[in-house]
Motif scaffolding. Structure first.
Motif, PDB file in Angstrom:
ATOM      1  N   VAL A 104      -8.323   5.867  -6.803  1.00  0.00           N
ATOM      2  CA  VAL A 104      -9.565   5.073  -7.160  1.00  0.00           C
ATOM      3  C   VAL A 104      -9.047   3.734  -6.483  1.00  0.00           C
ATOM      4  CG1 VAL A 104     -10.486   3.659  -9.115  1.00  0.00           C
ATOM      5  CG2 VAL A 104      -9.783   6.042  -9.850  1.00  0.00           C
ATOM      6  N   ILE A 105     -10.266   3.550  -5.903  1.00  0.00           N
ATOM      7  CA  ILE A 105     -10.130   1.973  -5.175  1.00  0.00           C
ATOM      8  C   ILE A 105     -11.276   1.267  -6.120  1.00  0.00           C
ATOM      9  CG2 ILE A 105     -11.006   0.577  -3.345  1.00  0.00           C
ATOM     10  CD1 ILE A 105     -10.394   2.873  -1.442  1.00  0.00           C
ATOM     11  N   PHE A 106     -10.621   0.071  -6.674  1.00  0.00           N
ATOM     12  CA  PHE A 106     -11.728  -0.702  -7.905  1.00  0.00           C
ATOM     13  C   PHE A 106     -11.652  -2.110  -7.378  1.00  0.00           C
ATOM     14  CE2 PHE A 106     -12.872  -2.856 -11.308  1.00  0.00           C
ATOM     15  CZ  PHE A 106     -13.490  -1.950 -12.282  1.00  0.00           C
ATOM     16  N   GLY A 107     -12.870  -2.728  -7.556  1.00  0.00           N
ATOM     17  CA  GLY A 107     -13.028  -4.040  -7.210  1.00  0.00           C
ATOM     18  C   GLY A 107     -14.083  -4.429  -6.818  1.00  0.00           C
ATOM     19  N   ASN A 108     -14.826  -5.751  -6.883  1.00  0.00           N
ATOM     20  CA  ASN A 108     -15.680  -6.586  -6.034  1.00  0.00           C
ATOM     21  C   ASN A 108     -15.837  -6.224  -4.541  1.00  0.00           C
ATOM     22  OD1 ASN A 108     -17.078  -6.985  -8.852  1.00  0.00           O
ATOM     23  ND2 ASN A 108     -15.908  -9.128  -8.808  1.00  0.00           N
ATOM     24  N   GLY A 109     -16.783  -5.745  -3.944  1.00  0.00           N
ATOM     25  CA  GLY A 109     -16.768  -5.609  -2.697  1.00  0.00           C
ATOM     26  C   GLY A 109     -16.221  -4.472  -2.158  1.00  0.00           C
ATOM     27  N   SER A 110     -15.533  -3.650  -3.021  1.00  0.00           N
ATOM     28  CA  SER A 110     -14.765  -2.512  -2.436  1.00  0.00           C
ATOM     29  C   SER A 110     -15.585  -1.264  -1.696  1.00  0.00           C
ATOM     30  CB  SER A 110     -13.870  -1.513  -3.540  1.00  0.00           C
ATOM     31  OG  SER A 110     -14.699  -1.330  -4.532  1.00  0.00           O
ATOM     32  N   VAL A 111     -16.961  -1.430  -2.018  1.00  0.00           N
ATOM     33  CA  VAL A 111     -17.768  -0.449  -1.356  1.00  0.00           C
ATOM     34  C   VAL A 111     -17.541  -0.550   0.095  1.00  0.00           C
ATOM     35  CG1 VAL A 111     -19.952  -1.826  -1.117  1.00  0.00           C
ATOM     36  CG2 VAL A 111     -20.070   0.749  -1.186  1.00  0.00           C
ATOM     37  N   ALA A 112     -17.357  -1.832   0.762  1.00  0.00           N
ATOM     38  CA  ALA A 112     -17.333  -1.909   2.222  1.00  0.00           C
ATOM     39  C   ALA A 112     -16.128  -1.231   2.806  1.00  0.00           C
ATOM     40  CB  ALA A 112     -16.975  -3.330   2.482  1.00  0.00           C
ATOM     41  N   ARG A 113     -15.118  -0.615   2.005  1.00  0.00           N
ATOM     42  CA  ARG A 113     -14.128   0.215   2.274  1.00  0.00           C
ATOM     43  C   ARG A 113     -14.494   1.804   2.790  1.00  0.00           C
ATOM     44  NH1 ARG A 113      -8.688  -1.208  -0.594  1.00  0.00           N
ATOM     45  NH2 ARG A 113      -8.150   0.825   0.483  1.00  0.00           N
ATOM     46  N   THR A 114     -15.626   2.029   2.324  1.00  0.00           N
ATOM     47  CA  THR A 114     -16.162   3.554   2.406  1.00  0.00           C
ATOM     48  C   THR A 114     -15.799   4.077   3.719  1.00  0.00           C
ATOM     49  OG1 THR A 114     -17.768   3.024   0.979  1.00  0.00           O
ATOM     50  CG2 THR A 114     -17.858   5.128   1.773  1.00  0.00           C
ATOM     51  N   GLY A 115     -16.343   3.516   4.809  1.00  0.00           N
ATOM     52  CA  GLY A 115     -16.239   4.154   6.133  1.00  0.00           C
ATOM     53  C   GLY A 115     -15.039   4.374   6.526  1.00  0.00           C
ATOM     54  N   GLN A 116     -14.071   3.401   6.251  1.00  0.00           N
ATOM     55  CA  GLN A 116     -12.444   3.465   6.796  1.00  0.00           C
ATOM     56  C   GLN A 116     -11.811   4.390   5.849  1.00  0.00           C
ATOM     57  OE1 GLN A 116     -11.773  -0.750   5.905  1.00  0.00           O
ATOM     58  NE2 GLN A 116      -9.864  -0.218   5.152  1.00  0.00           N
ATOM     59  N   GLU A 117     -12.172   4.468   4.825  1.00  0.00           N
ATOM     60  CA  GLU A 117     -11.405   5.464   3.874  1.00  0.00           C
ATOM     61  C   GLU A 117     -11.907   7.043   4.309  1.00  0.00           C
ATOM     62  OE1 GLU A 117      -8.966   5.019   1.966  1.00  0.00           O
ATOM     63  OE2 GLU A 117      -9.157   2.903   2.311  1.00  0.00           O
ATOM     64  N   ILE A 118     -13.093   7.286   4.602  1.00  0.00           N
ATOM     65  CA  ILE A 118     -13.476   8.534   4.843  1.00  0.00           C
ATOM     66  C   ILE A 118     -12.959   9.080   6.217  1.00  0.00           C
ATOM     67  CG2 ILE A 118     -15.510   9.781   5.988  1.00  0.00           C
ATOM     68  CD1 ILE A 118     -17.001   8.457   3.583  1.00  0.00           C
ATOM     69  N   LYS A 119     -12.742   7.829   7.144  1.00  0.00           N
ATOM     70  CA  LYS A 119     -12.302   8.349   8.494  1.00  0.00           C
ATOM     71  C   LYS A 119     -10.692   8.734   8.189  1.00  0.00           C
ATOM     72  CE  LYS A 119     -13.190   7.477  12.355  1.00  0.00           C
ATOM     73  NZ  LYS A 119     -14.091   8.331  13.367  1.00  0.00           N
ATOM     74  N   ARG A 120     -10.102   7.770   7.428  1.00  0.00           N
ATOM     75  CA  ARG A 120      -8.683   7.978   7.066  1.00  0.00           C
ATOM     76  C   ARG A 120      -8.147   9.470   6.591  1.00  0.00           C
ATOM     77  NH1 ARG A 120      -5.031   7.478   3.000  1.00  0.00           N
ATOM     78  NH2 ARG A 120      -6.592   7.054   1.241  1.00  0.00           N
ATOM     79  N   LEU A 121      -9.421   9.830   5.713  1.00  0.00           N
ATOM     80  CA  LEU A 121      -9.326  11.305   5.087  1.00  0.00           C
ATOM     81  C   LEU A 121      -9.741  12.381   5.903  1.00  0.00           C
ATOM     82  CD1 LEU A 121     -10.801  10.480   1.669  1.00  0.00           C
ATOM     83  CD2 LEU A 121      -8.266  11.286   2.080  1.00  0.00           C
ATOM     84  N   GLY A 122     -10.022  11.904   7.384  1.00  0.00           N
ATOM     85  CA  GLY A 122     -10.379  12.949   8.276  1.00  0.00           C
ATOM     86  C   GLY A 122     -11.915  13.220   8.494  1.00  0.00           C
ATOM     87  N   GLY A 123     -12.693  12.596   7.939  1.00  0.00           N
ATOM     88  CA  GLY A 123     -14.093  12.637   7.881  1.00  0.00           C
ATOM     89  C   GLY A 123     -14.648  12.253   8.996  1.00  0.00           C
ATOM     90  N   GLN A 124     -15.699  13.280   9.613  1.00  0.00           N
ATOM     91  CA  GLN A 124     -16.718  12.676  10.490  1.00  0.00           C
ATOM     92  C   GLN A 124     -18.154  12.603  10.445  1.00  0.00           C
ATOM     93  OE1 GLN A 124     -15.330  11.748  13.716  1.00  0.00           O
ATOM     94  NE2 GLN A 124     -13.468  12.229  12.823  1.00  0.00           N
ATOM     95  N   LYS A 125     -18.416  13.510   9.243  1.00  0.00           N
ATOM     96  CA  LYS A 125     -20.056  13.564   9.098  1.00  0.00           C
ATOM     97  C   LYS A 125     -20.085  13.897   7.569  1.00  0.00           C
ATOM     98  CE  LYS A 125     -24.221  15.969  10.438  1.00  0.00           C
ATOM     99  NZ  LYS A 125     -25.058  16.889  11.433  1.00  0.00           N
ATOM    100  N   ALA A 172     -12.671   7.745  -5.712  1.00  0.00           N
ATOM    101  CA  ALA A 172     -13.707   7.047  -6.363  1.00  0.00           C
ATOM    102  C   ALA A 172     -13.568   5.730  -5.665  1.00  0.00           C
ATOM    103  CB  ALA A 172     -13.411   7.029  -7.979  1.00  0.00           C
ATOM    104  N   ILE A 173     -14.815   5.055  -5.434  1.00  0.00           N
ATOM    105  CA  ILE A 173     -14.792   3.648  -5.024  1.00  0.00           C
ATOM    106  C   ILE A 173     -15.594   2.945  -6.296  1.00  0.00           C
ATOM    107  CG2 ILE A 173     -15.451   1.989  -3.112  1.00  0.00           C
ATOM    108  CD1 ILE A 173     -15.072   4.211  -1.122  1.00  0.00           C
ATOM    109  N   CYS A 174     -15.232   2.252  -6.919  1.00  0.00           N
ATOM    110  CA  CYS A 174     -15.635   1.659  -7.914  1.00  0.00           C
ATOM    111  C   CYS A 174     -15.981   0.015  -7.817  1.00  0.00           C
ATOM    112  CB  CYS A 174     -14.946   1.899  -9.381  1.00  0.00           C
ATOM    113  SG  CYS A 174     -14.435   3.443  -9.481  1.00  0.00           S
ATOM    114  N   ASP A 175     -17.328  -0.468  -7.437  1.00  0.00           N
ATOM    115  CA  ASP A 175     -17.515  -1.814  -7.050  1.00  0.00           C
ATOM    116  C   ASP A 175     -18.345  -2.426  -8.128  1.00  0.00           C
ATOM    117  OD1 ASP A 175     -18.299  -4.041  -5.876  1.00  0.00           O
ATOM    118  OD2 ASP A 175     -18.652  -3.381  -3.971  1.00  0.00           O
TER     119      ASP A 175
END
Length: 403
Positions: free
Chosen positions: A30-51, A189-192
């Motif tokens: 879980v990533i929690f906090g105001n503005g945390s949605v901005a981390r979505t892309g970098q976290e997907i890349k960290r998990l190996g996601g491309q599409k 979970a990204i909880c913003d």
């Protein structure tokens, strides 16, 4: 290389305690906090996601919520497809439509409430296991780990971002299926809380009461365990203190939005391991047969069910009064428990929750509703055993509530 994490079977044995061996399956990260949605892309890349495929609804696209996600994906260089046809009670057909879009992607993102996150979870199962989602109703039926799911809640209510279930409506049968398994918990979970700031009052109230129902039914469950107990207590306390403010002042009261999102997320973690009670057994057929939003159904059923259950677990019901901030120290147990019930009746009265009659529910529908409620799996962990006549009487009381 990521380390292996044990995926235990869901464990809902009753009467867990100090002398019991029990499983406790936590949520995904879980990533929690105001503005945390901005981390979505970098976290997907960290998990190996491309599409990825984003599961959401037209309203969240229209009001710019989804753009906050897609902006982050574009910045990280992640390709995406947006599926914006998720409905209030996501159907088998919606899941199938998502699967068609997601055959060549790495991950799924659910942006919204359970209506968006649940079809993402269900589609993720089908992509790796095949078949029809009806094949997987129940617990731990599917064998292969689903495609990874990133859950981004935009309402403080369902807790779907931290639970191992997807609830999908079979429109043909007018039945809500629960598909569960520890592999079905979102990978992240990204909880913003800021994503909930523009929710209108009725939607805030209904989703908040959904979260409170999760917390209270988990807390009085016959499958309560020593780890879930303090988590659910904190969830009740947060929601009790914040829901009115979030409903009526939520556009500028950031603290109430923060507390509601945290309370909802904690409630999801807790009831994952305790299951729920008959308020949910009653709310599900209301949604399947009359399209009553799940939070509205739970909101109306919860205090009526608490009154019914009170004598079976007065200790926890009295504790709920304390979590609402009431001083019951000089009361006997049953009197204090009644205060706990009254707190929830008063909360329902204060909130803009429409009555069941607004959705076309009539007394002539009660027999069918009770029959469907008897099929609910949450009945087994409810504090008090429930017969079909009990359900009929409870639905009558719910119908008589004006709010």
């Amino acid at each position: 290389m990521f380390r292996k994490v044990a995926q235990l079977p869901l464990d809902y044995d009753l009467f867990k305690g100090k002398n019991s061996i029990f499983n406790w399956s936590p949520a995904g990260s879980v990533i929690f906090g105001n503005g945390s949605v901005a981390r979505t892309g970098q976290e997907i890349k960290r998990l190996g996601g491309q599409k990825v495929v984003i599961c959401t609804d037209e309203g969240l696209v229209k009001f710019g919520v989804v753009q906050k996600v897609t902006d982050s994906l574009e910045e990280a260089g992640v390709e995406y497809i947006v599926f914006d046809k998720c409905e209030a009670n996501p159907s088998v057909e919606t899941v199938e439509a998502v699967v068609e879009l997601a055959k060549n992607v790495d991950m799924l993102i659910g942006v919204g409430g359970g209506s968006s996150i649940d079809p993402a979870k269900a589609a993720a199962i089908l992509i790796t296991n095949g078949g029809n989602i009806r094949d997987y109703e129940g617990c731990d039926v599917f064998k292969e780990p689903p495609l990874p799911v990133i859950a981004i809640p935009t309402a403080a209510g369902t807790g779907a971002e931290t639970t191992p279930f997807a609830v999908i409506t079979d429109v043909q049968k007018q039945w809500k299926m629960a598909i569960g398994g520890s592999y079905n918990i979102a990978s992240l979970a990204i909880c913003d809380p800021e994503l909930t700031a523009s929710l209108p009052p009725m939607f805030t109230a209904a989703t908040g009461m959904d979260a409170l129902t999760h917390a209270i039914e988990g807390y009085v469950s016959r499958a309560l365990d020593p780890i879930s107990e303090p988590i659910l207590e904190q969830a009740i306390k947060l929601i009790a203190g914040a829901l009115r403010r979030a409903t009526f002042k939520g556009e500028y009261d950031k603290d109430s939005r923060y507390d509601m999102m945290l309370g909802s997320t904690l409630a999801g973690m807790g009831f994952t391991n305790t299951i729920l009670g008959i308020a949910h057994s009653m709310a599900h057929p209301l949604g399947a047969m009359f399209h009553v939003p799940h939070g509205v159904g739970n909101a109306i059923c919860l205090p009526v069910v608490m009154q019914f259950n009170m004598s079976a677990n007065p200790e926890k019901t009295a504790a709920i009064a304390k979590l609402f901030g009431k001083d019951v120290s000089n009361m006997d147990l049953m009197e204090a428990a009644q205060v706990g019930v009254n707190c929830v009746f008063q909360l329902l009265e204060d909130l803009p929750i429409p009555p069941l009659s607004n959705w076309g529910v009539k007394e002539s529908d009660i027999d069918k509703l009770a029959e469907e409620a008897m099929k609910g799996g949450d009945r087994w962990t409810n504090p008090r055993e429930t017969t079909i006549d009990d359900f009929k009487a409870l639905y009558v009381k719910c119908l008589k509530l004006k709010k």
